[in-house]
Write a protein that holds these residues in place. Structure first.
Motif, PDB file in Angstrom:
ATOM      1  N   GLN A 216       0.841  -1.202   0.000  1.00  0.00           N
ATOM      2  CA  GLN A 216       0.000   0.000   0.000  1.00  0.00           C
ATOM      3  C   GLN A 216       0.872   1.247   0.000  1.00  0.00           C
ATOM      4  O   GLN A 216       1.781   1.379   0.818  1.00  0.00           O
ATOM      5  N   THR A 251      -7.691   0.976   1.531  1.00  0.00           N
ATOM      6  CA  THR A 251      -6.924  -0.126   0.951  1.00  0.00           C
ATOM      7  C   THR A 251      -6.081   0.282  -0.249  1.00  0.00           C
ATOM      8  O   THR A 251      -5.092  -0.355  -0.556  1.00  0.00           O
ATOM      9  N   GLY A 252      -6.475   1.335  -0.942  1.00  0.00           N
ATOM     10  CA  GLY A 252      -5.700   1.762  -2.099  1.00  0.00           C
ATOM     11  C   GLY A 252      -4.634   2.767  -1.715  1.00  0.00           C
ATOM     12  O   GLY A 252      -4.263   2.909  -0.545  1.00  0.00           O
ATOM     13  N   THR A 253      -4.119   3.451  -2.727  1.00  0.00           N
ATOM     14  CA  THR A 253      -3.125   4.491  -2.477  1.00  0.00           C
ATOM     15  C   THR A 253      -3.745   5.617  -1.661  1.00  0.00           C
ATOM     16  O   THR A 253      -4.860   6.069  -1.937  1.00  0.00           O
TER      17      THR A 253
END
Length: 511
Positions: A216, A251-253
């Protein structure tokens, strides 16, 4: 975590030189973690038996130095057991009996006499020791240090780790705070070590470790925003990252917008670190430093003011000891929110009523509502506010926060000697085409005090510079009249439209 050698480049060198010194930093800056790691590295790599133990439990002893010695020796022994050292490095059991007031030093002497390695001690949370207990322990360390040239075994290096700077320990151990005397353990170096805040590169390195472990990423604008908001304060840096990952479950960038949301959540939750910091605001010596910063005035200095400034700096509340500024933007916001909490209870207007049909924020209406509020409650609130010189700024900030912060953000800038407080309201909204936009409204707060000239000309020039920096064409100047000859409270609240020296249109509100 960052390697301790990177954050404490001088510590190992001083230990190798058999120095006694102080390491200080505000709470939750990473002191304990760094020292524990350094102690393990020294013990594993060299002929040193390095031990870190906490003095915190001895706080209950107060002035009872005999009880403090007993608690410290128990803590020390427990730390050696937890370290998993071989028997030959462990201290004697039981400790050597000695009269109260000498027992701690005698025990260290006996241990160093038996230990085949050089003993190095890190006394963490040394600030927990109080009164006579602190004086007794420091005096025994000083005596043991001074007896080493005669052959008496004693720790070759001792590090006092806590909030206080070197000067406080010099005084407590009987030394002259202004002199460097190689014969005294706390006069060996003229300046103690301060564990610094993270740099922007160190934040990137720390977050990069998370990326390597999980995949991440933190976007560059997120890292930049974290540094801007925290100025590298270690607890804040870690707390913002933890909030985005563990609590918000992103959960993402992670980008700058998510960092902003995490900051707001931390402040609303009044996390323990922020709550502890805010509790200091009512201490008289802290108030003497923070109040002129909020009011933008110069403090009345006397011989004790420098000590108060050093104290506020050691707590981590201010950035340095020369230019009086709050340590970082998050603290700037927290301190004003805490002090304005009483005012917020008086604000009954519905925040949603200030949202226009197109989604923008109705600042002119908010200012009109503030005039009504000020006429009704201002006089009472000023009398109740402990930070009397900064009361006007605190009250307006509380009003703004209560009504604008439901969907927007407030950025505040203030420092001693500026004679103003700058505020930027940022309000996100969606255009009819579905584009996400940010409304920005700038305000400057000035106070007209007794014996002074009308601050409007200076305020317009200062607001001009602020608007130029923000690339905005309009703004608001609020003048609080605190002169004895000010109009009656029920008559305050006049508006006028003026232009700045750069021909920007500005609303001036006099209250």
């Amino acid at each position: 975590m960052l390697p301790p050698a990177q954050r404490l480049p001088q510590a190992r060198e001083l230990i190798e030189m058999d120095r006694y010194f102080v390491l200080h930093a505000p709470r939750q800056s990473g002191k304990t973690t760094a020292l524990r790691t350094l102690a393990s590295e020294l013990t594993a790599e060299s002929d040193i038996a390095a031990l870190m133990f906490s003095c915190e439990r001895a706080k209950s002893a107060g002035d009872d130095y005999a009880a403090a010695e007993e608690i410290l020796l128990k803590s020390l022994r427990q730390a050696t057991e937890w370290a998993g050292w071989p028997d030959e490095l462990l201290p004697p059991h039981p400790w050597l009996r000695a009269p109260a007031g000498t027992r701690f030093g005698s025990a260290l002497t006996e241990w160093c006499h038996r230990c085949p390695r050089r003993v190095v001690l890190f006394l963490d949370e040394i600030d927990a020791l109080q009164g006579n207990s602190l004086v007794s322990i420091l005096s025994q360390l000083r005596d043991g240090h001074n007896a080493r040239p005669g052959g008496q075994p004693f720790p070759t290096s001792v590090v006092l780790c806590g909030l206080r700077d070197l000067r406080d320990y010099k005084v407590a151990s009987g030394g002259d705070p202004g002199r460097s005397n190689p014969a005294g353990p706390f006069n060996i170096i003229r300046k103690s070590l301060r564990l610094g805040d993270f740099t922007a590169d160190q934040i990137a390195e720390l977050y990069g470790q998370h990326t390597q472990a999980t995949g991440q990423e933190f976007a560059k604008d997120a890292v930049d925003r974290v540094f801007e908001l925290t100025q590298g304060q270690p607890w804040l840096v870690n707390a913002i990252a933890d909030e985005t990952i563990s609590e918000m479950r992103l959960t993402g960038t992670i980008g700058a917008g998510q960092v902003e949301d995490a900051k707001e959540r931390l402040i609303r939750q009044r996390a323990t670190h922020l709550d502890t910091l805010a509790a200091r605001l009512r201490e008289p010596r802290v108030e003497r430093v923070i109040e002129p910063i909020m009011a933008g005035t110069w403090p009345d200095t006397d011989t004790s003011f420098d000590d108060d400034v050093s104290y506020a700096h050691d707590l981590g509340l201010i950035r340095g000891t020369r230019d009086l500024e709050i340590a970082n933007p998050i603290y700037r916001e927290v301190l004003l929110r805490v002090l304005g909490h009483r005012t917020e209870r008086f604000v009954k207007t519905d925040p949603h009523s200030f949202v226009l049909p197109d989604g923008r924020f109705d600042l002119p209406r908010l200012l009109r509502e503030f005039v009504v509020f000020w006429r009704e409650h201002g006089e009472v609130l000023i009398r109740q506010e402990g930070y009397h010189e900064a009361a006007c700024q605190i009250i307006l900030m509380a009003f703004l926060h209560r009504l604008a912060n439901g969907g927007g953000y407030l950025d505040r800038e203030y420092a001693a000697g500026t004679k103003r407080l700058d505020v930027l309201v940022r309000w996100p909204y969606t255009s009819p085409e579905g584009e996400r936009l940010m409304q920005r409204e700038a305000m400057e707060l000035k106070v007209w005090r007794a014996g002074e000239h009308d601050p409007t000309p200076d305020g317009l020039a200062q607001l001009d510079r602020y608007l130029d920096r923000l690339t905005l064409s309009t703004g608001v100047l609020v003048i609080f009249d605190r002169r004895p000859e000010a109009p009656p409270w029920k008559e305050r609240g006049g508006f006028e439209q003026v232009t700045t020296p750069s021909d920007r249109d500005v609303t001036v509100l006099r209250v």
